[in-house]
Design an enzyme around this catalytic site. Structure first.
Site, PDB file in Angstrom:
ATOM      1  N   LYS A 162       7.224   5.763 -10.470  1.00 30.36           N
ATOM      2  CA  LYS A 162       5.806   5.499 -10.712  1.00 30.36           C
ATOM      3  C   LYS A 162       5.645   4.526 -11.882  1.00 30.36           C
ATOM      4  CE  LYS A 162       3.802   8.179  -7.615  1.00 30.36           C
ATOM      5  NZ  LYS A 162       2.866   7.655  -6.601  1.00 30.36           N
ATOM      6  N   ASP A 190       6.136   2.346  -7.402  1.00 28.77           N
ATOM      7  CA  ASP A 190       4.765   2.569  -6.947  1.00 28.77           C
ATOM      8  C   ASP A 190       3.833   2.403  -8.138  1.00 28.77           C
ATOM      9  OD1 ASP A 190       2.386   3.315  -5.830  1.00 28.77           O
ATOM     10  OD2 ASP A 190       3.020   5.336  -5.261  1.00 28.77           O
ATOM     11  N   GLU A 216       5.131  -0.730  -4.177  1.00 28.67           N
ATOM     12  CA  GLU A 216       4.049  -0.134  -3.419  1.00 28.67           C
ATOM     13  C   GLU A 216       2.724  -0.251  -4.164  1.00 28.67           C
ATOM     14  OE1 GLU A 216       2.963   4.398  -1.834  1.00 28.67           O
ATOM     15  OE2 GLU A 216       5.041   3.852  -2.337  1.00 28.67           O
ATOM     16  N   ASP A 241      -0.374   1.283   0.397  1.00 30.52           N
ATOM     17  CA  ASP A 241      -0.607   2.724   0.517  1.00 30.52           C
ATOM     18  C   ASP A 241      -2.104   3.009   0.505  1.00 30.52           C
ATOM     19  OD1 ASP A 241      -0.827   5.464   0.306  1.00 30.52           O
ATOM     20  OD2 ASP A 241       0.304   5.647  -1.551  1.00 30.52           O
ATOM     21  N   LYS A 265       0.005   8.315   5.224  1.00 34.39           N
ATOM     22  CA  LYS A 265      -0.109   9.682   4.717  1.00 34.39           C
ATOM     23  C   LYS A 265      -1.078  10.446   5.609  1.00 34.39           C
ATOM     24  CE  LYS A 265       1.026   8.710  -0.109  1.00 34.39           C
ATOM     25  NZ  LYS A 265       0.504   8.487  -1.466  1.00 34.39           N
TER      26      LYS A 265
END
Length: 357
Positions: A162, A190, A216, A241, A265
Protein backbone atom coordinates in the site's frame (compact mmCIF):
# COMPACT_ATOMS: atom_id res chain seq x y z
CA UNK A 1 -37.79 -24.52 -6.26
CA UNK A 2 -38.82 -21.26 -4.57
CA UNK A 3 -37.20 -18.92 -2.06
CA UNK A 4 -39.15 -18.99 1.19
CA UNK A 5 -37.02 -16.89 3.54
CA UNK A 6 -33.92 -14.72 3.84
CA UNK A 7 -32.08 -14.55 7.17
CA UNK A 8 -29.33 -12.09 8.10
CA UNK A 9 -26.68 -11.97 10.80
CA UNK A 10 -24.33 -9.08 11.63
CA UNK A 11 -20.76 -10.09 12.44
CA UNK A 12 -17.99 -8.00 14.01
CA UNK A 13 -14.47 -8.78 12.79
CA UNK A 14 -11.63 -7.40 14.93
CA UNK A 15 -8.28 -7.18 13.15
CA UNK A 16 -4.85 -8.21 14.45
CA UNK A 17 -3.64 -4.63 13.97
CA UNK A 18 -4.93 -1.44 12.30
CA UNK A 19 -4.66 -1.54 8.52
CA UNK A 20 -3.78 1.74 6.82
CA UNK A 21 -4.27 2.70 3.18
CA UNK A 22 -4.11 6.09 1.44
CA UNK A 23 -7.59 7.23 2.47
CA UNK A 24 -8.56 5.17 5.54
CA UNK A 25 -7.46 3.22 8.59
CA UNK A 26 -9.42 0.14 9.69
CA UNK A 27 -9.09 -1.83 12.91
CA UNK A 28 -12.28 -3.86 12.47
CA UNK A 29 -15.04 -4.58 10.00
CA UNK A 30 -18.78 -5.02 10.50
CA UNK A 31 -20.15 -7.39 7.86
CA UNK A 32 -23.50 -9.03 7.21
CA UNK A 33 -24.06 -12.73 6.49
CA UNK A 34 -27.11 -13.77 4.47
CA UNK A 35 -28.89 -17.11 4.26
CA UNK A 36 -31.27 -17.67 1.33
CA UNK A 37 -33.62 -20.57 2.12
CA UNK A 38 -35.79 -22.61 -0.27
CA UNK A 39 -38.85 -24.81 -0.10
CA UNK A 40 -36.69 -27.87 -0.86
CA UNK A 41 -34.53 -27.39 2.23
CA UNK A 42 -31.47 -26.27 0.30
CA UNK A 43 -29.91 -22.97 1.33
CA UNK A 44 -27.09 -20.69 0.26
CA UNK A 45 -24.84 -18.43 2.32
CA UNK A 46 -23.60 -15.00 1.21
CA UNK A 47 -21.80 -12.02 2.70
CA UNK A 48 -21.82 -8.23 2.46
CA UNK A 49 -18.57 -6.46 3.37
CA UNK A 50 -19.54 -2.79 2.99
CA UNK A 51 -16.89 -0.07 2.93
CA UNK A 52 -18.24 3.47 2.84
CA UNK A 53 -15.37 5.14 0.92
CA UNK A 54 -15.78 2.63 -1.94
CA UNK A 55 -19.30 1.15 -1.92
CA UNK A 56 -21.06 3.97 -0.07
CA UNK A 57 -22.55 1.51 2.41
CA UNK A 58 -22.25 0.40 6.02
CA UNK A 59 -23.80 -2.50 7.89
CA UNK A 60 -26.87 -0.48 8.83
CA UNK A 61 -27.66 0.47 5.23
CA UNK A 62 -27.02 -3.11 4.11
CA UNK A 63 -29.57 -4.41 6.63
CA UNK A 64 -32.21 -1.96 5.38
CA UNK A 65 -31.57 -2.83 1.73
CA UNK A 66 -31.70 -6.56 2.48
CA UNK A 67 -35.15 -6.04 4.02
CA UNK A 68 -36.20 -4.51 0.71
CA UNK A 69 -34.69 -7.36 -1.30
CA UNK A 70 -36.34 -9.98 0.91
CA UNK A 71 -39.78 -8.74 -0.16
CA UNK A 72 -38.87 -9.23 -3.79
CA UNK A 73 -37.07 -12.54 -3.32
CA UNK A 74 -39.85 -14.48 -1.58
CA UNK A 75 -41.43 -16.79 -4.15
CA UNK A 76 -38.71 -16.33 -6.79
CA UNK A 77 -36.75 -19.20 -8.32
CA UNK A 78 -33.21 -19.01 -6.87
CA UNK A 79 -31.80 -20.30 -10.19
CA UNK A 80 -33.12 -17.16 -11.92
CA UNK A 81 -30.02 -15.20 -11.03
CA UNK A 82 -30.40 -12.70 -13.86
CA UNK A 83 -34.00 -12.03 -12.91
CA UNK A 84 -33.02 -11.51 -9.27
CA UNK A 85 -30.30 -9.03 -10.26
CA UNK A 86 -32.80 -7.14 -12.41
CA UNK A 87 -35.20 -7.05 -9.46
CA UNK A 88 -32.52 -5.73 -7.10
CA UNK A 89 -31.33 -3.10 -9.60
CA UNK A 90 -34.89 -1.90 -10.17
CA UNK A 91 -35.50 -1.58 -6.45
CA UNK A 92 -32.38 0.46 -5.68
CA UNK A 93 -29.26 1.68 -7.43
CA UNK A 94 -25.76 1.08 -6.06
CA UNK A 95 -25.67 -0.78 -2.73
CA UNK A 96 -23.39 -3.32 -4.34
CA UNK A 97 -22.22 -5.19 -1.25
CA UNK A 98 -25.84 -5.89 -0.28
CA UNK A 99 -26.44 -7.18 -3.80
CA UNK A 100 -23.24 -9.24 -3.61
CA UNK A 101 -24.47 -10.92 -0.43
CA UNK A 102 -27.62 -12.16 -2.18
CA UNK A 103 -25.68 -13.06 -5.33
CA UNK A 104 -23.07 -15.14 -3.46
CA UNK A 105 -25.81 -16.98 -1.56
CA UNK A 106 -27.55 -17.80 -4.85
CA UNK A 107 -24.37 -19.22 -6.36
CA UNK A 108 -23.66 -21.24 -3.22
CA UNK A 109 -27.18 -22.61 -3.51
CA UNK A 110 -26.73 -23.31 -7.24
CA UNK A 111 -23.58 -25.30 -6.57
CA UNK A 112 -25.42 -27.35 -3.97
CA UNK A 113 -28.26 -28.04 -6.40
CA UNK A 114 -25.76 -29.10 -9.08
CA UNK A 115 -23.66 -31.00 -6.50
CA UNK A 116 -20.57 -29.20 -7.82
CA UNK A 117 -18.02 -26.84 -6.25
CA UNK A 118 -18.57 -23.22 -7.19
CA UNK A 119 -15.37 -22.91 -9.21
CA UNK A 120 -16.69 -25.66 -11.52
CA UNK A 121 -20.10 -24.02 -11.76
CA UNK A 122 -18.37 -20.81 -12.91
CA UNK A 123 -15.98 -22.39 -15.42
CA UNK A 124 -13.74 -24.91 -13.69
CA UNK A 125 -10.41 -23.87 -15.21
CA UNK A 126 -8.23 -24.95 -12.24
CA UNK A 127 -8.54 -25.86 -8.57
CA UNK A 128 -5.50 -23.94 -7.28
CA UNK A 129 -4.71 -20.22 -7.38
CA UNK A 130 -1.99 -17.98 -5.94
CA UNK A 131 -2.81 -14.89 -3.90
CA UNK A 132 -0.60 -12.01 -2.87
CA UNK A 133 -0.24 -10.71 0.68
CA UNK A 134 -0.84 -7.01 1.35
CA UNK A 135 1.49 -4.79 3.38
CA UNK A 136 -0.33 -1.81 4.87
CA UNK A 137 1.16 1.69 5.15
CA UNK A 138 3.50 2.16 8.11
CA UNK A 139 7.02 3.42 8.69
CA UNK A 140 9.12 2.15 5.75
CA UNK A 141 11.38 0.13 8.05
CA UNK A 142 8.40 -1.61 9.64
CA UNK A 143 6.88 -2.33 6.23
CA UNK A 144 10.13 -3.95 5.14
CA UNK A 145 10.22 -6.05 8.32
CA UNK A 146 6.65 -7.25 7.77
CA UNK A 147 7.39 -8.03 4.12
CA UNK A 148 10.38 -10.15 5.12
CA UNK A 149 8.25 -12.06 7.64
CA UNK A 150 5.50 -12.68 5.11
CA UNK A 151 8.01 -14.16 2.69
CA UNK A 152 10.30 -16.11 5.03
CA UNK A 153 7.81 -17.18 7.71
CA UNK A 154 4.55 -17.47 5.74
CA UNK A 155 5.83 -18.41 2.28
CA UNK A 156 4.20 -15.72 0.15
CA UNK A 157 5.85 -15.07 -3.23
CA UNK A 158 3.81 -12.01 -4.25
CA UNK A 159 3.47 -8.87 -2.11
CA UNK A 160 1.10 -5.98 -2.65
CA UNK A 161 2.35 -2.82 -0.96
CA UNK A 162 0.00 0.00 0.00
CA UNK A 163 1.13 3.53 -0.86
CA UNK A 164 -0.25 6.92 -1.88
CA UNK A 165 0.20 9.23 1.13
CA UNK A 166 3.80 10.41 0.80
CA UNK A 167 5.68 9.66 -2.46
CA UNK A 168 9.12 9.88 -0.82
CA UNK A 169 8.09 7.39 1.88
CA UNK A 170 6.61 5.13 -0.79
CA UNK A 171 9.87 5.01 -2.72
CA UNK A 172 11.85 4.36 0.47
CA UNK A 173 9.43 1.64 1.60
CA UNK A 174 9.63 -0.18 -1.74
CA UNK A 175 13.40 0.15 -1.79
CA UNK A 176 13.72 -1.35 1.69
CA UNK A 177 11.19 -4.08 0.90
CA UNK A 178 13.09 -5.11 -2.22
CA UNK A 179 16.31 -5.26 -0.21
CA UNK A 180 14.58 -7.32 2.48
CA UNK A 181 12.87 -9.91 0.25
CA UNK A 182 15.38 -10.19 -2.59
CA UNK A 183 14.96 -10.08 -6.37
CA UNK A 184 12.69 -13.10 -6.89
CA UNK A 185 9.59 -11.91 -4.99
CA UNK A 186 6.99 -10.20 -7.17
CA UNK A 187 6.00 -6.73 -5.94
CA UNK A 188 2.99 -4.65 -6.86
CA UNK A 189 1.88 -1.33 -5.41
CA UNK A 190 -1.59 0.01 -4.62
CA UNK A 191 -1.76 3.79 -4.25
CA UNK A 192 -5.54 3.87 -3.61
CA UNK A 193 -6.07 7.09 -5.63
CA UNK A 194 -3.32 8.92 -3.74
CA UNK A 195 -1.26 10.42 -6.61
CA UNK A 196 -1.62 13.11 -9.22
CA UNK A 197 -0.53 12.28 -12.75
CA UNK A 198 2.77 14.16 -12.32
CA UNK A 199 3.53 12.51 -8.98
CA UNK A 200 2.61 9.11 -10.38
CA UNK A 201 4.93 9.41 -13.39
CA UNK A 202 7.83 10.44 -11.15
CA UNK A 203 7.22 7.77 -8.51
CA UNK A 204 6.53 4.97 -10.97
CA UNK A 205 9.83 5.68 -12.74
CA UNK A 206 11.51 4.96 -9.40
CA UNK A 207 9.38 1.84 -8.92
CA UNK A 208 10.60 0.61 -12.32
CA UNK A 209 14.16 0.61 -10.97
CA UNK A 210 13.02 -1.42 -7.95
CA UNK A 211 11.35 -4.03 -10.15
CA UNK A 212 7.67 -3.41 -9.37
CA UNK A 213 5.37 -5.47 -11.63
CA UNK A 214 2.25 -3.36 -11.52
CA UNK A 215 0.75 -0.29 -9.87
CA UNK A 216 -2.91 -0.18 -8.92
CA UNK A 217 -5.22 2.84 -8.94
CA UNK A 218 -2.64 5.62 -8.77
CA UNK A 219 -5.17 8.32 -9.62
CA UNK A 220 -8.67 9.36 -8.49
CA UNK A 221 -11.35 6.92 -9.63
CA UNK A 222 -12.72 9.32 -12.24
CA UNK A 223 -9.39 9.98 -13.99
CA UNK A 224 -9.21 7.30 -16.67
CA UNK A 225 -7.65 9.84 -19.02
CA UNK A 226 -4.77 10.17 -16.57
CA UNK A 227 -4.46 6.40 -16.35
CA UNK A 228 -4.10 6.23 -20.11
CA UNK A 229 -1.29 8.80 -19.92
CA UNK A 230 0.48 6.71 -17.27
CA UNK A 231 0.40 3.65 -19.52
CA UNK A 232 2.19 5.68 -22.17
CA UNK A 233 4.81 7.07 -19.77
CA UNK A 234 5.93 4.09 -17.70
CA UNK A 235 7.11 0.54 -18.31
CA UNK A 236 4.90 -1.43 -15.94
CA UNK A 237 1.36 -2.68 -15.82
CA UNK A 238 -1.31 -0.18 -14.79
CA UNK A 239 -4.26 -1.61 -12.88
CA UNK A 240 -7.62 0.02 -12.19
CA UNK A 241 -9.61 -0.78 -9.05
CA UNK A 242 -11.83 1.98 -7.68
CA UNK A 243 -12.51 3.07 -11.27
CA UNK A 244 -14.13 -0.30 -12.05
CA UNK A 245 -17.47 -0.90 -10.38
CA UNK A 246 -19.60 -2.15 -13.25
CA UNK A 247 -19.39 -3.79 -16.67
CA UNK A 248 -19.97 -0.31 -18.14
CA UNK A 249 -16.87 0.96 -16.32
CA UNK A 250 -14.89 -1.98 -17.66
CA UNK A 251 -16.03 -1.28 -21.21
CA UNK A 252 -15.06 2.39 -20.88
CA UNK A 253 -11.60 1.56 -19.48
CA UNK A 254 -10.93 -0.94 -22.25
CA UNK A 255 -12.16 1.41 -24.98
CA UNK A 256 -9.86 4.16 -23.65
CA UNK A 257 -6.84 1.83 -23.29
CA UNK A 258 -6.68 3.03 -19.68
CA UNK A 259 -5.52 -0.22 -18.03
CA UNK A 260 -3.52 -3.39 -18.46
CA UNK A 261 -5.39 -5.14 -15.64
CA UNK A 262 -8.84 -4.64 -14.07
CA UNK A 263 -9.36 -5.40 -10.39
CA UNK A 264 -12.74 -7.05 -9.87
CA UNK A 265 -14.19 -6.96 -6.37
CA UNK A 266 -17.49 -8.66 -5.68
CA UNK A 267 -18.44 -5.96 -3.17
CA UNK A 268 -17.87 -3.20 -5.75
CA UNK A 269 -19.71 -4.79 -8.66
CA UNK A 270 -22.59 -6.57 -6.92
CA UNK A 271 -21.46 -10.19 -6.95
CA UNK A 272 -20.34 -13.01 -9.21
CA UNK A 273 -22.91 -12.42 -11.95
CA UNK A 274 -21.70 -8.90 -12.87
CA UNK A 275 -18.10 -9.94 -12.12
CA UNK A 276 -18.30 -12.51 -14.92
CA UNK A 277 -19.49 -9.76 -17.25
CA UNK A 278 -16.53 -7.54 -16.33
CA UNK A 279 -14.11 -10.37 -16.99
CA UNK A 280 -15.73 -11.19 -20.35
CA UNK A 281 -15.48 -7.55 -21.47
CA UNK A 282 -11.85 -7.40 -20.39
CA UNK A 283 -10.99 -10.68 -22.10
CA UNK A 284 -12.59 -9.54 -25.36
CA UNK A 285 -10.30 -6.49 -25.23
CA UNK A 286 -7.13 -8.47 -24.37
CA UNK A 287 -7.06 -7.12 -20.81
CA UNK A 288 -6.42 -9.46 -17.88
CA UNK A 289 -8.21 -9.30 -14.54
CA UNK A 290 -7.43 -9.72 -10.88
CA UNK A 291 -9.95 -10.50 -8.15
CA UNK A 292 -9.49 -8.44 -5.00
CA UNK A 293 -11.42 -8.17 -1.76
CA UNK A 294 -12.63 -5.89 1.00
CA UNK A 295 -12.25 -6.97 4.65
CA UNK A 296 -14.17 -10.20 4.20
CA UNK A 297 -14.69 -13.52 5.95
CA UNK A 298 -14.14 -16.87 4.29
CA UNK A 299 -17.65 -16.68 2.79
CA UNK A 300 -16.91 -13.88 0.34
CA UNK A 301 -13.25 -14.94 0.01
CA UNK A 302 -14.35 -18.43 -1.06
CA UNK A 303 -16.59 -16.86 -3.70
CA UNK A 304 -13.74 -14.65 -4.94
CA UNK A 305 -11.14 -17.41 -5.18
CA UNK A 306 -13.70 -19.63 -6.92
CA UNK A 307 -14.06 -16.97 -9.60
CA UNK A 308 -10.28 -16.75 -10.02
CA UNK A 309 -10.03 -20.53 -10.30
CA UNK A 310 -12.84 -20.66 -12.85
CA UNK A 311 -11.47 -18.21 -15.44
CA UNK A 312 -8.23 -18.33 -17.43
CA UNK A 313 -8.34 -14.55 -18.04
CA UNK A 314 -8.23 -13.84 -14.29
CA UNK A 315 -4.49 -14.17 -13.83
CA UNK A 316 -3.99 -12.55 -10.40
CA UNK A 317 -5.59 -12.74 -6.96
CA UNK A 318 -5.58 -10.39 -3.99
CA UNK A 319 -7.76 -12.48 -1.70
CA UNK A 320 -5.93 -12.22 1.59
CA UNK A 321 -8.06 -10.04 3.85
CA UNK A 322 -9.61 -12.78 6.01
CA UNK A 323 -6.07 -13.48 7.27
CA UNK A 324 -5.93 -10.01 8.89
CA UNK A 325 -8.65 -11.00 11.36
CA UNK A 326 -7.86 -12.02 14.94
CA UNK A 327 -9.64 -15.31 14.14
CA UNK A 328 -9.37 -15.93 10.37
CA UNK A 329 -11.48 -19.12 10.45
CA UNK A 330 -14.33 -17.54 12.49
CA UNK A 331 -16.02 -20.92 12.85
CA UNK A 332 -16.25 -21.36 9.07
CA UNK A 333 -14.37 -24.58 8.21
CA UNK A 334 -13.89 -25.64 4.61
CA UNK A 335 -14.02 -23.70 1.35
CA UNK A 336 -10.31 -23.94 0.69
CA UNK A 337 -6.93 -24.59 2.22
CA UNK A 338 -4.02 -22.17 1.94
CA UNK A 339 -0.30 -22.73 2.15
CA UNK A 340 2.29 -20.13 1.25
CA UNK A 341 -0.18 -18.07 -0.76
CA UNK A 342 -1.49 -21.09 -2.71
CA UNK A 343 -5.22 -21.71 -2.34
CA UNK A 344 -6.52 -25.21 -3.03
CA UNK A 345 -10.27 -25.14 -3.47
CA UNK A 346 -12.68 -27.54 -1.84
CA UNK A 347 -14.43 -30.14 -3.99
CA UNK A 348 -17.57 -29.88 -1.85
CA UNK A 349 -20.67 -28.35 -3.47
CA UNK A 350 -21.14 -24.59 -3.61
CA UNK A 351 -18.73 -22.54 -1.53
CA UNK A 352 -17.69 -25.73 0.25
CA UNK A 353 -18.09 -24.16 3.69
CA UNK A 354 -19.55 -25.97 6.67
CA UNK A 355 -21.66 -23.04 7.86
CA UNK A 356 -25.25 -22.52 8.94
CA UNK A 357 -27.08 -20.03 11.14
Amino acid sequence: MKIIDVKVEVIHIPMKKPFRIAFAVQDHSVNVLVKVMTDEGIYGIGEAAPFEPVTGENSATVLEVLKLFKQGLIGMDPMNIEGIHLMMDRLISGNTSAKAAIDIALYDLKGKVMNQPLYKVLGGYRDQIVTDMTIGIDKPELMAQEAKERVERDGFRILKVKAGINPADDIRALTLIREAVGPDIRLRVDANQGYTVNDAVRVLKEFEKIGVDAVEQCLPWWDMDGSKILRQKVDMQIMLDESIHSPVDAAKACKMDAADILNIKLMKCGGLYPAEKINAIAEANHVNCMVGCMLETKVAIAAGVSLVAAKSNITEADCDSFMYAVDPEMGMPGGFTIEGGVYTLSQKPGLGLDLDF
